[in-house]
Design an enzyme around this catalytic site. Structure first.
Site, short mmCIF file in Angstrom:
data_model
loop_
_atom_site.label_atom_id
_atom_site.label_comp_id
_atom_site.label_asym_id
_atom_site.label_seq_id
_atom_site.Cartn_x
_atom_site.Cartn_y
_atom_site.Cartn_z
N THR A 90 6.12 60.52 96.04
CA THR A 90 5.82 61.95 95.90
C THR A 90 5.52 62.27 94.44
O THR A 90 4.55 62.99 94.14
CB THR A 90 7.02 62.79 96.41
OG1 THR A 90 7.26 62.44 97.78
CG2 THR A 90 6.75 64.27 96.31
N ASN A 169 1.25 58.30 108.35
CA ASN A 169 2.66 58.00 108.61
C ASN A 169 3.14 58.48 109.97
O ASN A 169 4.19 58.05 110.43
CB ASN A 169 3.54 58.63 107.52
CG ASN A 169 3.25 60.09 107.31
OD1 ASN A 169 2.12 60.46 106.98
ND2 ASN A 169 4.24 60.93 107.51
N GLN A 197 2.13 54.09 103.42
CA GLN A 197 2.43 53.37 104.67
C GLN A 197 1.66 52.06 104.79
O GLN A 197 1.85 51.32 105.76
CB GLN A 197 2.12 54.27 105.89
CG GLN A 197 3.04 55.47 106.02
CD GLN A 197 4.49 55.10 106.36
OE1 GLN A 197 4.77 54.02 106.88
NE2 GLN A 197 5.41 55.99 106.04
N SER A 217 5.88 53.10 97.41
CA SER A 217 7.28 53.52 97.41
C SER A 217 8.12 52.39 97.99
O SER A 217 7.93 51.99 99.15
CB SER A 217 7.42 54.78 98.27
OG SER A 217 8.73 55.27 98.20
N THR A 255 14.34 57.30 80.71
CA THR A 255 14.76 55.89 80.75
C THR A 255 14.42 55.28 82.11
O THR A 255 14.69 55.88 83.15
CB THR A 255 16.28 55.78 80.49
OG1 THR A 255 16.52 56.32 79.19
CG2 THR A 255 16.77 54.35 80.54
N CYS A 347 12.04 64.97 107.80
CA CYS A 347 12.03 66.30 107.20
C CYS A 347 13.27 66.41 106.32
O CYS A 347 14.37 66.10 106.75
CB CYS A 347 12.09 67.32 108.32
SG CYS A 347 12.33 68.97 107.73
#
Ligand code: PLP
Length: 395
Positions: A90, A169, A197, A217, A255, A347
Site C-alpha cells: 500500500t 486479488n 498477487q 508485499s 530506519t 477488510c
C-alpha cells in the site's frame, strides 16, 4: 428472548467441534515459511545494528539489506538501485502514484474500477483534491480490460499515468502487462502496475516489459508482514516520499526494517525456487476444487475468469452461491466449521462491506460470494473438507 437469538435461524451450528481448521484465505495473507523465519532470527538477536551506523554492527545490517536488494533485483532481471523497501505494498503504491503525478506533472490517470483499494482510494483522493482527472477503462463481461478502449483513452490523454493491476486479488483475472506497457510507451505514458498477487507467483521480467513501477508485499508469498518494495524504472525519478532520513537513497526516511527485508528476500528466493512446482500443484487443485464445487452446488457461478484454470491466477477461485436462508451468514457458517475464506478483499475493519470488484462487474448482486485462495501448503484433504461443508450448507 435476547435480540440476537434471531441469528440462530441463519446459522447451522455444527453437531461437534470442527474436525479441521482450513485456511483458504491466502490472497489476504500467507503463513510464514519456517525457512524464512530462520533467516530472520539472527537479525532479531545478535545482528541488531542500525544499518546507518558505521561500526561493525551497523555494517552487518547494511550488508544484509544490500544483499536482499540484489537478490530481489536479480530475480526480476533489473538492477538493485531500482528497488526501494517500504512498509507495505500500500505504501509502495502511494509512493509510485503520488510520486509520478508530482514529478511528471501528470494531469490524467487511467485506471479500472476493480483495482485494489490501495490504488483506487489513492487515485480517488487525488481526484477529490483536484490534482488529477480520473478515467476508467471499460471492462469486458469476464472482468478483463477492454484493450481497444484503453488505446482510445491513451490517444485522448497521452502523457498520462496508467495504473492497472497485473493479477486481480478477488477474481484472479490477469492483465497482459506486456501489451499495456507497449501501449503506454506508444503514448508516452507512465505505467504503474499493482503486482501484489503475481509477484512470487508468476515470473515478471523487467528487462523485457515496459513498466515504470511495480510493487511487492512479502506476506503474500510466505514472508513477514509489514515489509514491501517498490520497483522504479530507470527513466523515472520521484521525490522522496517520507522526509526525515536519508535511508533508501533519500527516497524513504526511517530506519530500515532489517528483519523484514531479510525475510522478504528469503521468501522471494524460495518462491522462485518452488514457483513451477507450486504452480503445477495449485493448477491441479484449482481444477479439482472447481469440479467439486460444481458437483456440490450445481447452480454455483464463478466470478471473473476464475472458473477457467488456464486464464486466471492459479491460487484464486471466486464463486457466487444461490440465495438461501443462510446466504447472509455464509462466511460465518464456514468459520464456525473451522474454515477461513473471504467474501472479497480482506477488510481492515473486519466488517463485510460487499465487494467493489463484484459490484463493478455484476452490479448489486444479492448472491453470497466467496473467495477461496490456496497456497503451496493447501492439501486435498482440506479441499474435500471445505466442499463437504459447503454441500451440507446448501443441501
Ligand atoms: N494490492 C493487492 C492486489 C492486494 O491484494 C493487496 C493486499 O491485499 C494490496 C495491494 C496491499 O498490500 P499490503 O498488505 O502489503 O499493503
Amino acid at each position: 428472548m435476547p435480540p440476537f437469538y434471531f441469528l440462530l435461524n441463519y446459522i447451522r451450528i455444527p453437531n461437534s467441534i470442527p474436525l479441521m481448521r482450513v485456511y483458504l484465505d491466502n490472497a489476504a495473507t500467507t503463513s510464514l515459511d519456517p525457512r524464512v523465519l530462520e533467516s530472520m532470527m539472527p537479525f532479531f538477536t545478535q545482528q541488531f545494528g542500525n544499518p546507518s551506523s558505521i561500526h561493525a554492527y551497523g555494517r552487518e545490517s547494511r550488508s544484509a539489506i544490500e544483499k536482499a536488494r540484489k537478490t530481489i533485483a536479480a530475480l526480476l532481471n533489473t538492477s538493485p538501485s531500482q528497488i526501494v523497501f517500504t512498509s507495505s505494498a500500500t505504501e509502495a503504491e502511494n509512493m509510485a502514484i503520488v510520486g509520478a503525478i508530482t514529478s511528471a506533472n501528470i494531469k490524467h490517470v487511467i485506471s479500472s474500477k476493480i483495482e485494489h483499494h490501495a490504488v483506487l482510494h489513492t487515485l480517488e483522493h487525488l481526484h477529490a483534491s483536484q490534482k488529477i482527472a480520473l478515467h476508467f477503462v471499460d471492462l469486458e463481461p469476464d472482468g478483463n480490460i477492454n484493450y481497444a478502449h484503453l488505446e482510445k483513452l491513451l490517444e485522448k490523454y497521452p502523457q498520462c499515468l496508467v495504473s492497472l493491476m497485473h493479477g486481480n486479488n478477488e477474481i484472479g483475472n490477469i492483465n497482459d502487462i506486456e501489451a499495456i506497457g507497449q501501449l503506454c510507451k506508444d503514448h508516452q505514458s507512465v505505467f504503474h502496475s499493482d503486482t501484489v498477487q503475481t509477484i512470487g507467483h508468476i515470473p515478471i521480467n523487467l528487462k523485457t516489459t515496459n513498466i515504470d513501477f511495480i510493487v511487492g508485499s512479502a506476506h503474500k508469498f510466505h514472508g513477514p508482514k509489514g515489509i514491501g518494495f517498490l520497483y522504479m524504472g530507470e527513466n523515472i525519478r520521484i521525490p522522496s516520499f517520507i522526509q526525515g532520513g536519508a535511508q533508501e537513497r533519500n527516497m524513504r526516511g526511517g530506519t530500515e526494517n532489517v528483519t523484514g527485508i531479510v525475510g522478504l528476500s528469503k521468501a522471494f528466493e524460495i518462491a522462485y525456487q518452488e514457483m513451477q512446482d507450486t504452480e503445477n500443484h495449485l493448477r491441479q487443485f484449482k481444477k479439482y476444487l472447481l469440479d467439486q464445487l460444481i458437483k456440490a452446488v450445481p447452480s454455483i457461478t464463478f466470478n471473473g475468469t476464475s472458473g477457467d484454470v488456464s486464464k486466471s491466477l492459479h491460487h484464486i477461485v471466486s464463486a457466487s452461491f444461490p440465495i438461501t436462508d443462510i446466504a447472509d451468514m455464509l462466511l460465518f457458517n464456514l468459520d464456525i466449521n473451522g474454515i477461513a475464506v473471504s467474501g472479497g478483499s480482506a477488510c481492515n475493519s473486519g466488517a463485510s462491506i460487499g465487494s467493489h470488484v463484484l459490484n463493478a462487474l455484476y452490479g448489486e448482486d444479492e448472491r453470497p460470494a466467496i473467495r477461496f485462495s490456496m497456497s503451496k501448503y493447501t492439501t486435498k484433504d482440506e479441499l474435500n473438507y471445505v466442499v463437504k461443508n459447503i454441500r451440507t450448507l446448501f443441501s
